[in-house]
Design a protein around this motif. Structure first.
Motif, PDB file in Angstrom:
ATOM      1  N   ARG A   1      -7.997  13.303  -1.351  1.00 56.17           N
ATOM      2  CA  ARG A   1      -7.475  12.020  -1.787  1.00 56.17           C
ATOM      3  C   ARG A   1      -8.566  11.274  -2.556  1.00 56.17           C
ATOM      4  O   ARG A   1      -9.759  11.584  -2.444  1.00 56.17           O
TER       5      ARG A   1
ATOM      6  N   PRO B   1      -1.146   9.429   9.892  1.00 61.51           N
ATOM      7  CA  PRO B   1      -2.239   8.683   9.251  1.00 61.51           C
ATOM      8  C   PRO B   1      -3.609   9.046   9.816  1.00 61.51           C
ATOM      9  O   PRO B   1      -4.624   8.887   9.141  1.00 61.51           O
TER      10      PRO B   1
ATOM     11  N   PHE C   1       5.229  10.818   1.186  1.00 62.23           N
ATOM     12  CA  PHE C   1       4.934   9.885   2.263  1.00 62.23           C
ATOM     13  C   PHE C   1       6.199   9.174   2.724  1.00 62.23           C
ATOM     14  O   PHE C   1       7.065   8.848   1.905  1.00 62.23           O
TER      15      PHE C   1
ATOM     16  N   SER D   1       7.465   5.567   4.928  1.00 62.88           N
ATOM     17  CA  SER D   1       7.002   4.179   4.901  1.00 62.88           C
ATOM     18  C   SER D   1       5.958   3.876   5.961  1.00 62.88           C
ATOM     19  O   SER D   1       5.272   2.856   5.894  1.00 62.88           O
TER      20      SER D   1
ATOM     21  N   GLY E   1       3.400   5.893   6.588  1.00 70.16           N
ATOM     22  CA  GLY E   1       2.141   6.538   6.237  1.00 70.16           C
ATOM     23  C   GLY E   1       2.017   7.968   6.713  1.00 70.16           C
ATOM     24  O   GLY E   1       0.930   8.547   6.673  1.00 70.16           O
ATOM     25  N   ASN E   2       3.127   8.576   7.162  1.00 70.20           N
ATOM     26  CA  ASN E   2       3.127   9.999   7.500  1.00 70.20           C
ATOM     27  C   ASN E   2       3.347  10.809   6.230  1.00 70.20           C
ATOM     28  O   ASN E   2       4.217  10.477   5.420  1.00 70.20           O
ATOM     29  N   LEU E   3       2.561  11.861   6.081  1.00 71.98           N
ATOM     30  CA  LEU E   3       2.656  12.711   4.899  1.00 71.98           C
ATOM     31  C   LEU E   3       3.385  13.999   5.265  1.00 71.98           C
ATOM     32  O   LEU E   3       2.995  14.697   6.210  1.00 71.98           O
TER      33      LEU E   3
ATOM     34  N   TYR F   1      -3.074  11.126  -2.915  1.00 75.19           N
ATOM     35  CA  TYR F   1      -3.331  12.395  -2.237  1.00 75.19           C
ATOM     36  C   TYR F   1      -2.880  13.524  -3.168  1.00 75.19           C
ATOM     37  O   TYR F   1      -1.846  13.420  -3.834  1.00 75.19           O
TER      38      TYR F   1
ATOM     39  N   TYR G   1      -4.270   4.853  -2.240  1.00 73.94           N
ATOM     40  CA  TYR G   1      -4.829   6.206  -2.262  1.00 73.94           C
ATOM     41  C   TYR G   1      -3.835   7.191  -2.869  1.00 73.94           C
ATOM     42  O   TYR G   1      -2.643   7.163  -2.545  1.00 73.94           O
TER      43      TYR G   1
ATOM     44  N   ASN H   1       0.185   6.906  -1.232  1.00 81.75           N
ATOM     45  CA  ASN H   1       0.461   6.339   0.086  1.00 81.75           C
ATOM     46  C   ASN H   1       1.236   5.027  -0.044  1.00 81.75           C
ATOM     47  O   ASN H   1       1.315   4.444  -1.132  1.00 81.75           O
ATOM     48  N   PRO H   2       1.881   4.546   1.030  1.00 82.42           N
ATOM     49  CA  PRO H   2       2.772   3.382   0.913  1.00 82.42           C
ATOM     50  C   PRO H   2       2.117   2.140   0.340  1.00 82.42           C
ATOM     51  O   PRO H   2       2.774   1.355  -0.347  1.00 82.42           O
ATOM     52  N   GLU H   3       0.827   1.957   0.598  1.00 78.21           N
ATOM     53  CA  GLU H   3       0.127   0.781   0.077  1.00 78.21           C
ATOM     54  C   GLU H   3      -0.285   0.955  -1.376  1.00 78.21           C
ATOM     55  O   GLU H   3      -0.655  -0.023  -2.038  1.00 78.21           O
TER      56      GLU H   3
END
Length: 356
Positions: free
Chosen positions: A244, A299, A278, A280, A282-284, A233, A231, A226-228
């Motif tokens: 995740r 998200p 992902f 930016s 947070g959409n996968l 996935y 996590y 994920n962007p941060e």
């Protein structure tokens, strides 16, 4: 008042334009002969793909290409010149995936299992290539952690923490590479989250997909950070479950295998997908192999259809660059070993992009 009214009208028009956005499937590359799996696009727009050594119809492992469809062996011809008897340590043996990170560095996953018959001379590896020089910068051997029947499949890079995460799609597991020290670990081997549900039958175009007489089964395969970066996935390929785990837990060397397994979160049943990526926000983005679709998971874990197109024949690998989602189509379900020895490929292997 007039300014406020104008602002509100423009805001409503903008919202309507977003709601009515038409997502188009645009072809950027096609290949008549060699089966591709990966796609990677640099910040400057350079396009790369790779061809796994799965059959005798094979020439290069990694190439730079583009709208001209020219295949330029990458990073050079010698890396693409492996043959049985040569060392696999500094040659491509059977490349499965290529990824470009947020620092514009390329990472190549070489499970080194020609024709998927076992690792050649313990040469499974992760390789870093500097795109500013087109030179190999670092080789990370995976030997000693994965066995000779392993198949390192896909990778995501945390450039801040300097950690790479790979899936093992044969035996099921997550490979963790410390990019500073070169230390390699494999975790969650055989965990329920890394093993494909034996009761799930992958069905495409109304037919159950098999390998020989058995159900086609791939374990942990798709992977996304994920962007941060907090996590990871991932999911088995041949069922619809998504999982995740926190990267804090993955990098906690004090956790036992049992304790680490308890940190895994089951997110629900979504689709069968090979790759994932992902954006930016947070959409996968994932695929739907069974319905020839690309899906978007918010998200909040709400899934919507982005695009459906019959040309999406086994959407395989994903990368997002400049508001475009690049997707390769490998047509794995059309292979002879899934169709009683008959090649059912109906079109060239292709790479598309979709405006998101």
């Amino acid at each position: 008042t007039n300014y406020l009214t104008t602002f509100c009208i423009m805001s409503d028009l903008y919202k309507l334009s977003l709601m009515s956005t038409v997502h188009k499937l645009e072809e950027v590359f096609s290949e008549e002969t060699y089966q591709l799996t990966g796609v990677a696009v640099s910040k400057s727009g350079r396009i790369f793909t790779n061809f796994p050594y799965w059959s005798d119809i094979y020439k290069y492992a990694v190439v730079e290409t583009g709208l001209t469809h020219h295949l330029k062996p990458f990073p050079d011809a010698e890396w693409n010149n492996w043959k049985v008897g040569k060392t696999g340590d500094d040659h491509w043996v059977c490349v499965q995936a290529i990824v470009i990170d947020d620092q514009d560095m390329m990472w190549v996953v070489d499970p080194a299992s020609p024709k998927q018959k076992g690792v050649y001379a313990e040469s499974q590896k992760l390789v870093k290539i500097n795109l500013s020089t087109d030179k190999v910068e670092k080789i990370y051997p995976l030997r000693g952690v994965t066995d000779n029947q392993s198949y390192a499949n896909d990778v995501r890079i945390d450039t801040k923490k300097q950690i790479a995460y790979l899936t093992n799609s044969s035996s099921g597991g997550i490979i963790v590479v410390d990019l500073k020290t070169g230390a390699v670990r494999q975790v969650l081997q055989g965990h329920i989250s890394t093993i494909s549900d034996p009761g799930y039958s992958l069905k495409i175009d109304g037919e159950i997909v098999k390998k020989g007489k058995a159900l086609l089964k791939f374990n942990s395969d798709g992977i996304a950070l994920n962007p941060e970066g907090d996590y990871l996935y991932y999911k088995p390929l041949t069922d619809d479950r998504l999982f995740r785990i926190s990267t804090k837990a993955l990098n906690d060397l004090d956790l036992s295998a049992l304790e680490l397994g308890e940190k895994v979160e089951f997110l629900g049943n979504f689709t069968t997908t090979d790759g994932m990526a992902f954006d930016s926000l947070g959409n996968l983005y994932i695929g739907d192999l069974e319905q020839h679709r690309i899906m978007k998971i918010s998200p909040e874990l709400e899934m919507t259809e982005l695009l459906k197109d019959e040309r999406l024949i086994w959407p395989d690998s994903y990368q997002i660059v400049d508001n475009f989602l690049y997707v390769s189509c490998s047509q794995i379900d059309k292979q002879p070993d899934s169709n009683d020895g008959i090649d059912r490929r109906s079109s060239p292997y292709k790479i598309f992009r979709i405006n998101i």
